[in-house]
Design an enzyme around this catalytic site. Structure first.
Site, PDB file in Angstrom:
ATOM      1  N   SER A  24       0.832  -1.208   0.000  1.00  0.00           N
ATOM      2  CA  SER A  24       0.000   0.000   0.000  1.00  0.00           C
ATOM      3  C   SER A  24       0.864   1.255   0.000  1.00  0.00           C
ATOM      4  O   SER A  24       1.969   1.257   0.558  1.00  0.00           O
ATOM      5  CB  SER A  24      -0.891  -0.002   1.246  1.00  0.00           C
ATOM      6  OG  SER A  24      -1.456   1.262   1.467  1.00  0.00           O
ATOM      7  N   TYR A  63      -2.274  -0.272  10.107  1.00  0.00           N
ATOM      8  CA  TYR A  63      -2.477  -0.835   8.765  1.00  0.00           C
ATOM      9  C   TYR A  63      -1.196  -0.703   7.943  1.00  0.00           C
ATOM     10  O   TYR A  63      -0.715  -1.673   7.346  1.00  0.00           O
ATOM     11  CB  TYR A  63      -3.637  -0.134   8.068  1.00  0.00           C
ATOM     12  CG  TYR A  63      -3.760  -0.486   6.594  1.00  0.00           C
ATOM     13  CD1 TYR A  63      -4.161  -1.757   6.197  1.00  0.00           C
ATOM     14  CD2 TYR A  63      -3.458   0.448   5.610  1.00  0.00           C
ATOM     15  CE1 TYR A  63      -4.266  -2.090   4.863  1.00  0.00           C
ATOM     16  CE2 TYR A  63      -3.564   0.124   4.260  1.00  0.00           C
ATOM     17  CZ  TYR A  63      -3.965  -1.140   3.891  1.00  0.00           C
ATOM     18  OH  TYR A  63      -4.065  -1.474   2.562  1.00  0.00           O
TER      19      TYR A  63
END
Length: 334
Positions: A128, A153
Site C-alpha cells: 500500500s 495498517y
C-alpha cells in the site's frame, strides 16, 4: 497452464483481477472469508458474477486458518498466487488492531508457507502507498526508506514486504510487492471516499472533508491497477546482480517492489468537483481536521513499473469517476 490462486476474490481489486484472468482463459481459485467489514451483499454479488465462469472455483476460507490454507495449496497446487486479501482501512485499524494482526500478519505467513511448500512460481502481494507514512519527499519512490508508518495498517503492509523478502532470500520464492495508490472504480469499497461521497450527495446529506480539503491523492482507476497486476504476475522477479544494500528498492533475492499509481495527485476539493459534475448535484461539505493515521499527500513514482513491464496508469479521474457513478446508479437503482 497451471491455475492462479487469488486471495480476497470477493473484494474490490480481487474481483476485478479474477474477472480479467478468467477472460484471458486462466483457471482461477478464489478464496475469501466474506467478513462483514463492509456490506457482505456487495461481496456476494461480485462472487455471483465470477461463479458464472466454468474456470472459477471458490472456497470460503479465513487466511488465519492454519490448517485450511495448506490443505488448499495441496488440493489445488496453484502455479502463481495473487495475494490481495487483507484487513483494509487506515481508520479502522485504530479501532480494531487485532483484526490487522490476524489477517495481515498471521494470514500472510500462512500464504508464504503455502507458496514455499507448494513450489509456487511467483507470489504477487498487495502492499500500500500507506507504507510511505510521513515521508515528505515526493513523488514516493520504492527506493526511499519507509520506516515511519503512521497507522497500524501501514505497519502491517511494511511487515508484509519484509516477510516476503525473507522468504525470497531463504527459500528462493519469487515475490513481488505492489504498493497500490487510492484505487477507485465500479464495484468499489463502500468505506472509501468516492463511495461515501456519492451515497451522501445523492441522499442530500453532508460529506466529511478531512484536513479542510487540503489533501492530495494519487487516485488510480481499477482497470489500470489490474493491467499492472497482470503484467507483474507474468514477470517473475530475479535477483538484482547490481543490488545495493543502501537501496530499499533492490535485492540480492528474487524480490521486487513496484508502485502502481496514476502519477498525478488530485486535490480532494477538485476530486469532489468532478464527482459533483458527474452527479449533477452539489455537495454539502462538512470541513474537518486531519484524521489520526492520515497523510496529506500520496504521489507515486512509477518509473520502475514502467521500465519493468512497459505500463503506466493513465485513466483521467473525469473518466474513472463517471464510470463509477454510472455503475453506482445502475447497481443501487438511484
Amino acid at each position: 497452464m497451471g491455475s492462479i490462486l487469488v486471495t480476497g476474490a470477493a473484494g474490490f481489486i480481487g474481483f476485478h483481477l479474477c474477472q480479467h484472468l478468467l477472460t484471458r482463459g486462466e483457471s482461477v481459485i478464489g478464496i475469501d472469508n466474506l467478513n462483514d467489514y463492509y456490506d457482505v451483499s456487495l461481496k456476494q454479488d461480485r462472487l455471483k458474477q465470477l461463479q458464472q465462469h466454468p474456470q472459477f472455483q471458490f472456497a470460503k476460507l479465513d487466511l488465519a486458518d492454519r490448517q485450511a490454507i495448506p490443505e488448499l495449496f495441496d488440493r489445488h497446487q496453484p502455479e502463481k498466487v495473487a495475494h490481495l486479501a487483507a484487513q483494509a482501512g487506515v481508520r479502522y485499524s485504530l479501532k480494531n488492531p487485532h483484526a490487522y494482526v490476524d489477517s495481515n500478519l498471521v494470514g500472510f505467513v500462512n500464504i508464504l508457507e503455502g507458496c514455499r511448500h507448494g513450489g509456487v512460481k511467483h507470489l504477487v502481494f498487495a502492499s500500500s502507498s500507506s507504507v510511505y507514512g510521513v515521508n515528505s519527499k515526493t513523488p514516493f519512490s520504492v527506493h526511499d526508506n519507509v520506516d515511519r508508518p503512521v497507522s497500524l495498517y501501514a505497519a502491517t503492509k511494511k511487515a508484509n514486504e519484509l516477510m516476503a523478502h525473507t522468504y525470497s532470500h531463504l527459500y528462493g520464492l519469487p515475490t513481488t510487492g505492489l504498493r497500490f495508490f487510492t484505487v477507485y472504480g465500479p464495484w468499489g469499497r463502500p468505506d472509501m471516499a468516492l463511495f461515501l461521497f456519492t451515497k451522501a450527495i445523492l441522499a442530500g446529506e453532508p460529506i466529511n472533508v478531512f484536513n479542510h480539503g487540503k489533501m492530495q491523492r494519487d487516485f488510480t482507476y481499477i482497470d489500470d491497477i489490474i493491467t499492472g497486476v497482470v503484467r507483474v504476475l507474468d514477470k517473475i522477479p530475479e535477483p538484482d546482480p547490481n543490488w545495493n544494500d543502501s537501496d530499499p528498492g533492490s535485492s540480492h533475492a528474487p524480490y521486487k517492489l513496484y508502485n502502481i499509481g496514476n502519477h498525478q495527485p488530485v486535490e480532494l476539493l477538485g476530486f469532489i468537483e468532478v464527482l459533483e459534475a458527474c452527479l449533477g448535484m452539489k455537495a454539502q461539505k462538512n470541513m474537518l481536521p486531519m484524521q489520526p493515521g492520515d497523510v496529506p499527500i500520496t504521489y507515486a513514482d512509477i518509473e520502475d513499473l514502467e521500465k519493468a513491464v512497459g505500463f503506466r496508469p493513465s485513466t483521467p479521474i473525469e473518466v474513472g469517476v463517471e464510470r463509477f457513478v454510472a455503475w453506482y446508479r445502475d447497481y443501487f437503482q438511484v
